[in-house]
Design an enzyme around this catalytic site. Structure first.
Site, PDB file in Angstrom:
ATOM      1  N   HIS A 152       0.812  -1.216   0.000  1.00 56.24           N
ATOM      2  CA  HIS A 152       0.000   0.000   0.000  1.00 56.24           C
ATOM      3  C   HIS A 152       0.849   1.272   0.000  1.00 56.24           C
ATOM      4  O   HIS A 152       2.087   1.224   0.085  1.00 56.24           O
ATOM      5  CB  HIS A 152      -0.974  -0.018   1.171  1.00 56.24           C
ATOM      6  CG  HIS A 152      -0.308  -0.213   2.495  1.00 56.24           C
ATOM      7  ND1 HIS A 152       0.228   0.831   3.203  1.00 56.24           N
ATOM      8  CD2 HIS A 152      -0.069  -1.340   3.207  1.00 56.24           C
ATOM      9  CE1 HIS A 152       0.765   0.351   4.318  1.00 56.24           C
ATOM     10  NE2 HIS A 152       0.599  -0.959   4.340  1.00 56.24           N
TER      11      HIS A 152
ATOM     12  N   SER B 122      -7.296   3.090   6.690  1.00 50.64           N
ATOM     13  CA  SER B 122      -7.574   1.660   6.692  1.00 50.64           C
ATOM     14  C   SER B 122      -6.613   0.976   5.739  1.00 50.64           C
ATOM     15  O   SER B 122      -6.154   1.565   4.771  1.00 50.64           O
ATOM     16  CB  SER B 122      -9.019   1.427   6.274  1.00 50.64           C
ATOM     17  OG  SER B 122      -9.082   0.410   5.304  1.00 50.64           O
ATOM     18  N   LYS B 123      -6.311  -0.288   6.035  1.00 48.22           N
ATOM     19  CA  LYS B 123      -5.353  -1.023   5.216  1.00 48.22           C
ATOM     20  C   LYS B 123      -5.870  -1.240   3.800  1.00 48.22           C
ATOM     21  O   LYS B 123      -5.107  -1.273   2.850  1.00 48.22           O
ATOM     22  CB  LYS B 123      -5.057  -2.389   5.835  1.00 48.22           C
ATOM     23  CG  LYS B 123      -3.997  -2.336   6.908  1.00 48.22           C
ATOM     24  CD  LYS B 123      -2.652  -2.789   6.353  1.00 48.22           C
ATOM     25  CE  LYS B 123      -1.586  -2.773   7.432  1.00 48.22           C
ATOM     26  NZ  LYS B 123      -0.364  -2.197   7.130  1.00 48.22           N
ATOM     27  N   ARG B 124      -7.169  -1.422   3.661  1.00 49.46           N
ATOM     28  CA  ARG B 124      -7.672  -1.835   2.356  1.00 49.46           C
ATOM     29  C   ARG B 124      -8.131  -0.703   1.457  1.00 49.46           C
ATOM     30  O   ARG B 124      -7.864  -0.678   0.279  1.00 49.46           O
ATOM     31  CB  ARG B 124      -8.800  -2.834   2.511  1.00 49.46           C
ATOM     32  CG  ARG B 124      -8.294  -4.247   2.427  1.00 49.46           C
ATOM     33  CD  ARG B 124      -9.368  -5.196   2.791  1.00 49.46           C
ATOM     34  NE  ARG B 124      -9.881  -4.888   4.122  1.00 49.46           N
ATOM     35  CZ  ARG B 124     -10.960  -5.419   4.641  1.00 49.46           C
ATOM     36  NH1 ARG B 124     -11.660  -6.245   3.941  1.00 49.46           N
ATOM     37  NH2 ARG B 124     -11.359  -5.105   5.854  1.00 49.46           N
TER      38      ARG B 124
ATOM     39  N   VAL C 258      -6.006   1.763  -1.471  1.00 48.86           N
ATOM     40  CA  VAL C 258      -4.719   2.249  -0.966  1.00 48.86           C
ATOM     41  C   VAL C 258      -3.567   1.428  -1.552  1.00 48.86           C
ATOM     42  O   VAL C 258      -2.413   1.674  -1.243  1.00 48.86           O
ATOM     43  CB  VAL C 258      -4.633   2.180   0.576  1.00 48.86           C
ATOM     44  CG1 VAL C 258      -5.729   3.021   1.208  1.00 48.86           C
ATOM     45  CG2 VAL C 258      -4.705   0.748   1.085  1.00 48.86           C
TER      46      VAL C 258
END
Ligand code: GLU
Length: 496
Positions: A20, A257-259, A271
């Site tokens: 990311h 957020s990671k996603r 991301v």
């Protein structure tokens, strides 16, 4: 300030998931520093967490870095004087250093079972005490402990954190951070599977790989004093430590957020670097965008080519405050970089997007289209949306859209029919002649040229938004243009 001395820096991702923009920014800053000082940028794969290991992650991060142009000097695929560069291949090195700490009495074997540790933690929670190892094995005699190890008992190795005194860890951006050693845990260094944790492996590697500057995420700030203690335990000289700012969601609230990120303006946005590639962003724009998420040169300059970033980047101008991710900025940068590309270059970059949309694109035609859309697209993918119709055999205009502004279906049919006659009667098909005759026709019909072009645009391109109409007609060709206008007349007639 440009650092004169060549640095040795590393990007040390854990291959546990997709790559990311947070990772990309860390890699970029490291890369810039190495380029600026004529130093080395090292890629080290931190894969000792076998539970979270994702076999496809290393591939994805390597392709992402390559796409961004952040090539490394030493790494698992390239080798180098301090390899191997994959931590899972360095287990014996870590064992050697664990043994040094054990021999110095700065680490110890711990035989506590997970069940016992859970009980201790539970007890501490009840007493509202911070969860911490209760020193059960800290003072076992080293000889007894070694015997238990040799007898095959399961163990971990813990760091013997000093009970007294304070530790000061210095971050370049935040200054000294001092903690009482009594607040620190006896962290596990070696797990029961014989593999080290990050705290040990990364410190050993940074030392052995002669890393001069550690640029890493600020999630490592809480354990930063431990890292300093580990360096001190070995008697090694510390690198310069730099903990980068945290990314926040576009709203400015909460960690990114990671996603995906929810952008209030454009909804959910990925991301992941390869998703940005696939949705048509240029690596130049992504680099520029992430460079400015935590660093600035002055209070107004926004556009930086990679060469300019290499020249102007400086650690001193990094900002430790959290930064909200702003996708509108990325769109803006992408538009700017697209407009600055040479036409040939842009053609080559949009070509794969037409192909993956399944369109029978050919490069010669596309190279005639590129100049018509360069000013109109923000991402490479936009090119397909605005110009994909060129490669369709037919268009299917929406019957309602064919009706011109402030016109009836009958007016529109008549305008289209006459336009087709005018075009057919032209000896050639040159831009100027086509445009002039259509404007004359609009005058004669007492409608605005815009009204006539509106009907023809839908008829010929099937779209409300298209590249400039007359130029588009040249690419489609006279016969096909006439055919499409006749088709539109028929559709309009059915609505009268
Ligand atoms: N493997 C660690 C991570 O992915 C690296 C941190 C560091 O750069 O030291 O977060």
């Amino acid at each position: 300030m440009n650092l004169k001395k060549p640095v040795r820096v590393r990007f040390a991702p854990s291959p546990t998931g997709r790559f990311h923009i947070g990772g990309a920014r860390t890699a970029l800053y490291n890369y810039l520093l190495a380029q600026q000082t004529g130093g080395q940028f090292i890629l080290r794969i931190e894969d000792t967490d076998r539970k979270r290991f994702d076999p496809s992650a290393e591939q994805e991060l390597a392709s992402s870095l390559r796409w961004l142009g952040l090539d490394w000097d030493e790494g698992p695929d390239k080798g180098g004087p301090y390899g191997p560069y994959r931590q899972s291949e360095r287990a014996d090195i870590y064992l050697k250093y664990i043994n040094i700490l054990l021999e110095k009495g700065l680490a110890y074997y711990c035989f506590c079972s997970p069940e016992r540790l859970a009980r201790v933690r539970h007890q501490q929670q009840k007493l509202k005490k911070p969860p911490r190892y209760d020193d059960h094995c800290r003072d076992l005699s080293p000889i007894d402990a070694k015997e238990r190890v040799n007898a095959g008992e399961s163990y971990v190795v813990r760091f013997k954190t000093p009970k007294q005194g304070k530790t000061t860890a210095v971050d370049l951006l935040r200054g000294p951070i001092t903690v009482d050693n009594s607040t620190l845990d006896d962290y596990i260094l070696l797990k029961s599977n014989g593999l080290p944790v990050y705290h040990l492996a990364a410190m050993v590697d940074d030392h052995l790989m002669k890393i001069t500057h550690v640029l890493r995420g600020s999630e490592w700030l809480p354990t930063f004093p431990l890292h300093v203690l580990i360096y001190q335990a070995f008697g090694w000289e510390q690198p310069t430590w730099v903990h980068l700012s945290v990314f926040l969601n576009p709203s400015g609230k909460g960690k990114l957020s990671k996603r995906f990120a929810i952008d209030p303006k454009s909804g959910a946005r990925s991301v992941y670097v390869l998703d940005l590639k696939q949705t048509g962003y240029l690596p130049e724009a992504v680099n520029n965008w992430i460079a400015l998420m935590g660093w600035s040169y002055d209070d107004h300059t926004e556009i930086f080519s990679m060469d300019e970033l290499i020249e102007k980047f400086s650690l001193e101008k990094l900002n430790p405050s959290p930064a909200a991710v702003n996708y509108s900025k990325l769109d803006h940068f992408d538009g700017i970089y697209i407009r600055s590309l040479q036409l040939d270059d842009l053609t080559h970059r949009i070509l794969p997007f037409f192909k993956s949309a399944g369109l029978p694109v050919d490069e010669t035609t596309l190279s005639r289209i590129t100049p018509l859309i360069q000013e109109r697209i923000r991402t490479l993918e936009d090119a397909v949306e605005i110009a994909g119709f060129f490669f369709n055999e037919t268009v299917e205009p929406d019957p309602e859209q064919l009706i011109g502004k402030n016109m009836t279906a009958a007016d529109s049919a008549q305008a289209a029919r006459q336009a087709s006659e005018v075009i057919a009667s032209l000896p050639g098909f040159e831009n100027d002649a086509v445009e002039k005759s259509l404007r004359n026709l609009a005058d004669e019909m007492k409608i605005k040229a815009g009204q006539l072009f509106g009907v023809l645009r839908i008829a010929i391109t099937g779209q409300r938004v298209s590249p400039p109409l007359i130029e588009s007609m040249q690419i489609i060709g006279k016969d096909e243009v006439l055919h499409r206008i006749e088709q539109a007349v028929a559709i309009l007639n059915r609505q009268i």
